[in-house]
Design an enzyme around this catalytic site. Structure first.
Site, PDB file in Angstrom:
ATOM      1  N   SER A   1       5.068   1.661  -4.360  1.00 26.68           N
ATOM      2  CA  SER A   1       5.020   1.698  -5.829  1.00 26.68           C
ATOM      3  C   SER A   1       5.583   2.928  -6.380  1.00 26.68           C
ATOM      4  O   SER A   1       6.260   3.623  -5.568  1.00 26.68           O
ATOM      5  CB  SER A   1       3.324   2.439  -5.789  1.00 26.68           C
ATOM      6  OG  SER A   1       2.874   2.955  -7.134  1.00 26.68           O
TER       7      SER A   1
ATOM      8  N   TYR B   1      -1.886   9.166  -3.898  1.00 26.69           N
ATOM      9  CA  TYR B   1      -1.544   7.751  -3.776  1.00 26.69           C
ATOM     10  C   TYR B   1       0.097   7.685  -3.380  1.00 26.69           C
ATOM     11  O   TYR B   1       0.559   7.258  -2.490  1.00 26.69           O
ATOM     12  CB  TYR B   1      -1.769   6.813  -4.879  1.00 26.69           C
ATOM     13  CG  TYR B   1      -1.473   5.639  -4.730  1.00 26.69           C
ATOM     14  CD1 TYR B   1      -2.025   4.709  -4.094  1.00 26.69           C
ATOM     15  CD2 TYR B   1      -0.648   5.110  -5.746  1.00 26.69           C
ATOM     16  CE1 TYR B   1      -1.719   3.333  -3.975  1.00 26.69           C
ATOM     17  CE2 TYR B   1      -0.333   3.577  -5.660  1.00 26.69           C
ATOM     18  CZ  TYR B   1      -0.709   2.603  -4.719  1.00 26.69           C
ATOM     19  OH  TYR B   1      -0.544   1.435  -4.848  1.00 26.69           O
TER      20      TYR B   1
ATOM     21  N   LYS C   1       2.279   6.766   0.173  1.00 22.85           N
ATOM     22  CA  LYS C   1       3.197   5.560   0.132  1.00 22.85           C
ATOM     23  C   LYS C   1       4.368   5.924   0.584  1.00 22.85           C
ATOM     24  O   LYS C   1       5.101   5.440   1.584  1.00 22.85           O
ATOM     25  CB  LYS C   1       3.522   5.108  -1.277  1.00 22.85           C
ATOM     26  CG  LYS C   1       2.245   4.275  -2.055  1.00 22.85           C
ATOM     27  CD  LYS C   1       2.112   2.728  -1.379  1.00 22.85           C
ATOM     28  CE  LYS C   1       0.937   2.102  -1.940  1.00 22.85           C
ATOM     29  NZ  LYS C   1       0.818   0.768  -1.046  1.00 22.85           N
TER      30      LYS C   1
END
Length: 314
Positions: free
Chosen positions: A117, A141, A145
């Site tokens: 992402s 998040y 990643k």
């Protein structure tokens, strides 16, 4: 090819499975932690097996035979990962790591394609973001990643897998209910009014820009990576920023009115969310994707075309 897709019950997973099932030579193992099924309208549904499994506890349950390729698309989205650190680490990191280790121990050297992402980036942003810009995520998040990207780089360097990580833009137009992604409203601003529902946009700044890509282009680029020669990138640097497009909230509103009528705008409510405003500022949209374009990835649809296709699908 024998291909495993994790997170196969999700939006991107379903579209990717449907695309891969157009080829009668592909045999798919589809897995998710929830109950799901083969995508409707698949051309060769008989070539897919659905397995409900928890990849943290039983990654070996989905590796029932040698896989030529693995797509990793499972995960707890941005808002969910930020709200629950333990769950985010478990799903976004541990499940991927356990899957990598199972493949490593089996000695398969599988093509491993990881859905990362643009959340890996944080402020301050340079004039243009390339893969050479050091990731400084401003949320859990994005941090999770980066951890998985690093593992993929190292496992590829060691020869355990043949990995690529592709940093995806905001994917539009997502079908179904809103997700835990903080960017969910980017689809909702189109999806909800067309369903006769209200969409709350958590900012009144209509000039705010976002980096997005249509679901069709995301899927075609994911499939393209399946056949990408391994030597297009160094073994220890396997990350690509996916091509995308810049769109503003005003442009999204204008497109909705053009495609479905001015009255659709009545379903959009704009509020000033101070918490969200800071999060929005941490989303980059100024990308130089020449590396991805140089190996053959591309964007074929404009935002307007993506909206028109979504309307037709209804």
């Amino acid at each position: 090819m024998k291909i495993l897709i994790t997170g196969a019950g999700g939006f991107v997973g379903q579209y990717l499975a449907r695309e891969l099932l157009k080829d009668p030579e592909n045999k798919l193992i589809l897995t998710d932690i929830t109950v799901f099924s083969t995508p409707p309208s698949s051309i060769h549904p008989e070539n897919a097996i659905c397995i409900q499994a928890d990849l943290v506890k039983e990654p070996q349950a989905v590796l029932i035979e040698k896989m030529d390729a693995v797509y990793v698309l499972h995960g707890i989205m941005s808002s969910g990962a930020e709200a629950n650190l333990d769950l985010g680490l478990k799903v976004n990191v541990d499940a991927t790591r356990h899957l990598l280790d199972c493949i490593r121990k089996k000695g398969w050297h599988t093509r491993f394609i990881y859905g990362s992402s643009i959340a890996v980036y944080g402020r301050p942003f340079p004039q243009k973001i390339t893969e050479d810009v050091y990731p400084t995520p401003e949320g859990s998040y994005g941090s999770e990643k980066v951890i998985c990207e690093t593992l993929i780089n190292d496992y590829t360097r060691r020869g355990y897998i043949d990995g690529f990580a592709i940093r995806l833009p905001g994917v539009i137009i997502r079908t179904g209910a809103p997700t835990q992604a903080a960017s969910s409203f980017l689809s909702g601003i189109i999806r909800e009014p067309l369903a006769g529902k209200k969409c709350v946009v958590p900012t009144k700044d209509r000039s705010k820009t976002f980096w997005v890509c249509s679901i069709n282009d995301i899927v075609l680029n994911l499939v393209y990576i399946l056949g990408l020669p391994s030597d297009v990138l160094p073994l220890h640097r396997r990350v690509l920023n996916a091509p995308g497009m810049v769109v503003t909230i005003q442009e999204m509103r204008d497109t909705l009115a053009k495609v479905a009528g001015q009255e659709m705008l009545d379903y959009i409510e704009e509020v000033e969310d101070t918490t969200f405003a800071d999060l929005v500022q941490s989303w980059p949209c100024n990308f130089d994707v020449s590396l991805a374009s140089g190996v053959g990835l591309s964007v074929r649809e404009t935002f307007g075309q993506a909206v028109e296709e979504y309307v037709r699908s209804l």
